[in-house]
Design a protein around this motif. Sequence first.
Motif, PDB file in Angstrom:
ATOM      1  N   LEU A   1       1.126  -1.333   0.175  1.00  0.00           N
ATOM      2  CA  LEU A   1       0.212   0.197  -0.068  1.00  0.00           C
ATOM      3  C   LEU A   1       0.653   1.015   0.012  1.00  0.00           C
ATOM      4  O   LEU A   1       0.435   2.839  -0.685  1.00  0.00           O
ATOM      5  CB  LEU A   1      -0.919  -0.512   1.203  1.00  0.00           C
ATOM      6  N   LEU A   2       2.178   1.537   0.795  1.00  0.00           N
ATOM      7  CA  LEU A   2       3.018   2.183   1.005  1.00  0.00           C
ATOM      8  C   LEU A   2       3.640   2.514  -0.907  1.00  0.00           C
ATOM      9  O   LEU A   2       3.290   3.710  -1.443  1.00  0.00           O
ATOM     10  CB  LEU A   2       3.860   2.479   1.500  1.00  0.00           C
TER      11      LEU A   2
ATOM     12  N   LEU B   1       0.787   6.509  -6.414  1.00  0.00           N
ATOM     13  CA  LEU B   1      -0.524   7.447  -7.020  1.00  0.00           C
ATOM     14  C   LEU B   1      -0.690   9.076  -7.159  1.00  0.00           C
ATOM     15  O   LEU B   1      -0.782   9.514  -8.036  1.00  0.00           O
ATOM     16  CB  LEU B   1      -1.966   6.954  -5.564  1.00  0.00           C
ATOM     17  N   SER B   2       0.491   9.179  -5.836  1.00  0.00           N
ATOM     18  CA  SER B   2       1.132  10.457  -6.149  1.00  0.00           C
ATOM     19  C   SER B   2       1.590  10.993  -6.849  1.00  0.00           C
ATOM     20  O   SER B   2       2.187  12.036  -7.216  1.00  0.00           O
ATOM     21  CB  SER B   2       1.615  10.708  -4.483  1.00  0.00           C
ATOM     22  N   MET B   3       2.965  10.083  -7.179  1.00  0.00           N
ATOM     23  CA  MET B   3       3.384  10.435  -8.383  1.00  0.00           C
ATOM     24  C   MET B   3       3.106  10.402  -9.488  1.00  0.00           C
ATOM     25  O   MET B   3       3.009  11.889 -10.755  1.00  0.00           O
ATOM     26  CB  MET B   3       4.776   9.701  -9.122  1.00  0.00           C
ATOM     27  N   LEU B   4       1.924   9.802 -10.054  1.00  0.00           N
ATOM     28  CA  LEU B   4       0.902  10.045 -11.684  1.00  0.00           C
ATOM     29  C   LEU B   4      -0.143  11.489 -10.986  1.00  0.00           C
ATOM     30  O   LEU B   4      -0.051  12.051 -12.384  1.00  0.00           O
ATOM     31  CB  LEU B   4      -0.227   9.104 -11.125  1.00  0.00           C
TER      32      LEU B   4
ATOM     33  N   GLY C   1      12.065   3.790   0.183  1.00  0.00           N
ATOM     34  CA  GLY C   1      13.208   3.275   0.260  1.00  0.00           C
ATOM     35  C   GLY C   1      14.090   2.820   1.908  1.00  0.00           C
ATOM     36  O   GLY C   1      14.698   1.510   1.829  1.00  0.00           O
ATOM     37  N   LEU C   2      13.807   3.736   2.982  1.00  0.00           N
ATOM     38  CA  LEU C   2      14.463   3.026   3.417  1.00  0.00           C
ATOM     39  C   LEU C   2      13.653   1.271   4.010  1.00  0.00           C
ATOM     40  O   LEU C   2      13.848   0.705   5.231  1.00  0.00           O
ATOM     41  CB  LEU C   2      13.637   3.697   4.892  1.00  0.00           C
ATOM     42  N   TRP C   3      12.044   1.293   3.809  1.00  0.00           N
ATOM     43  CA  TRP C   3      11.860   0.454   4.264  1.00  0.00           C
ATOM     44  C   TRP C   3      12.622  -1.038   3.974  1.00  0.00           C
ATOM     45  O   TRP C   3      12.881  -1.866   3.873  1.00  0.00           O
ATOM     46  CB  TRP C   3      10.064   0.098   3.764  1.00  0.00           C
ATOM     47  N   VAL C   4      12.841  -0.669   2.188  1.00  0.00           N
ATOM     48  CA  VAL C   4      13.655  -1.906   0.978  1.00  0.00           C
ATOM     49  C   VAL C   4      15.006  -2.391   1.813  1.00  0.00           C
ATOM     50  O   VAL C   4      15.168  -3.024   2.257  1.00  0.00           O
ATOM     51  CB  VAL C   4      13.352  -1.757  -0.174  1.00  0.00           C
TER      52      VAL C   4
ATOM     53  N   LEU D   1       7.939  12.287   0.300  1.00  0.00           N
ATOM     54  CA  LEU D   1       7.997  12.202   1.412  1.00  0.00           C
ATOM     55  C   LEU D   1       7.878  10.058   1.473  1.00  0.00           C
ATOM     56  O   LEU D   1       8.032   9.263   2.068  1.00  0.00           O
ATOM     57  CB  LEU D   1       7.012  11.808   2.736  1.00  0.00           C
ATOM     58  N   SER D   2       6.620   9.630   0.671  1.00  0.00           N
ATOM     59  CA  SER D   2       6.182   7.672   0.502  1.00  0.00           C
ATOM     60  C   SER D   2       7.659   7.562  -0.793  1.00  0.00           C
ATOM     61  O   SER D   2       7.969   5.982   0.322  1.00  0.00           O
ATOM     62  CB  SER D   2       4.940   8.121  -0.114  1.00  0.00           C
TER      63      SER D   2
END
Length: 384
Positions: free
Chosen positions: A177-178, A184-187, A226-229, A220-221
């Motif tokens: 979902l992240l 979504l925000s990118m598009l 990236g940090l999560w990955v 932000l997302s």
Amino acid sequence: MTELLAFLMSYETLRFIWWLFLGVLLIGFAIMDGFDLGVGALLPWVARTDDERRVLINAIGPTWEGNQVWFILGGGAIFAAYPLIYSAAFSGFFVALILVLFALILRPVGFDYRSKLPHPQWRSMWDWGLFIGGFVPALVFGVAFGNLLQGVPFYFDDSLRVHYEGGLPGLLNPFGLLAGVVSLSMLVMQGAAFLLLKTVGHLRERAHRALGVAALVFALSFAGAGLWVGFGIDGYVLTAFAGTEAASNPVAKEVVRQTGAWFANFKATPVLWLVPLLAFTGAFGAWWLAARRPGVGFIASSVAVACTILTAGIAMFPFMMPSSLEPAHSLTVWDATSSLLTLRWMFWMTVLFLPLILFYTSWVFSVLRGPVTLEQVSDSHEHY
């Protein structure tokens, strides 16, 4: 010249070239059809009157069908160049892809039927249909990428038939979902940047505010993902395989999972860190430049889109569809392609037709350049 041609036509080189081609098609889809989806997602929020919504619809109305070519080309390239990925992905993501298909179906009927009747409820229904047709695909595509980074629950049996063990609820995990929010925000950012090119007055001001919000959410997302990955997801490492020139066999390799493995390519070649950095820079540049120089702002937004997709591709290389059930059955650039002959024929077809598509697309947008105004749509019955 003969040696160069032999190098280009080798199995190893063609496999890498087709990985690049697929990346180009995905980027082309995200940039071109992405702003269509973004405008659809912004339709109920940026436009407040019927004529304002008609302006937004007519801003993308003449080109959205042509932009769909990138989506068709991407699916066709996967089908022909990566049949194993096509079969595994369409099995694993079947429900999600059907959801995207139904959402996309709302777009052509929304464009064609919205203005057939003047009734406010009729038009409002199709406006929300166009919103769903933009919002849902933009979100689901990101969710799919998020699940690729985590690994997809599939494996091959002794007959190399693919088996998928999962469903839609499993795809809707927190990281997926992240990733969907990133997409979504990118598009939406891309759609807002396009509207700054095609609108004037209050619509343009609202589009710029939407661009700022979308760019901030994206940054932000994207940073959070990236940090999560890097610290929360086990990546995949190819430790042994049949070779870059061997026939495609998705089970003839050894794979291990390691935390932070998706950052290995960036650590091995530090200059690649410029790619995610350009994604952040492009998002900031889109917001900063769009109000002053909307053309440059749209280019900056497109750079952010391209570098976001490149970041994911570089992180996963050579993996294309990792398996969470049997890591050794993961599909890679070196063992999921069609035959050498198929890749050669498709290479020359792409070299021939891709420039024609780029030329025609450039010509269309050159002819249709300039803003769409309220006066134009209110005085003409030829517009949507």
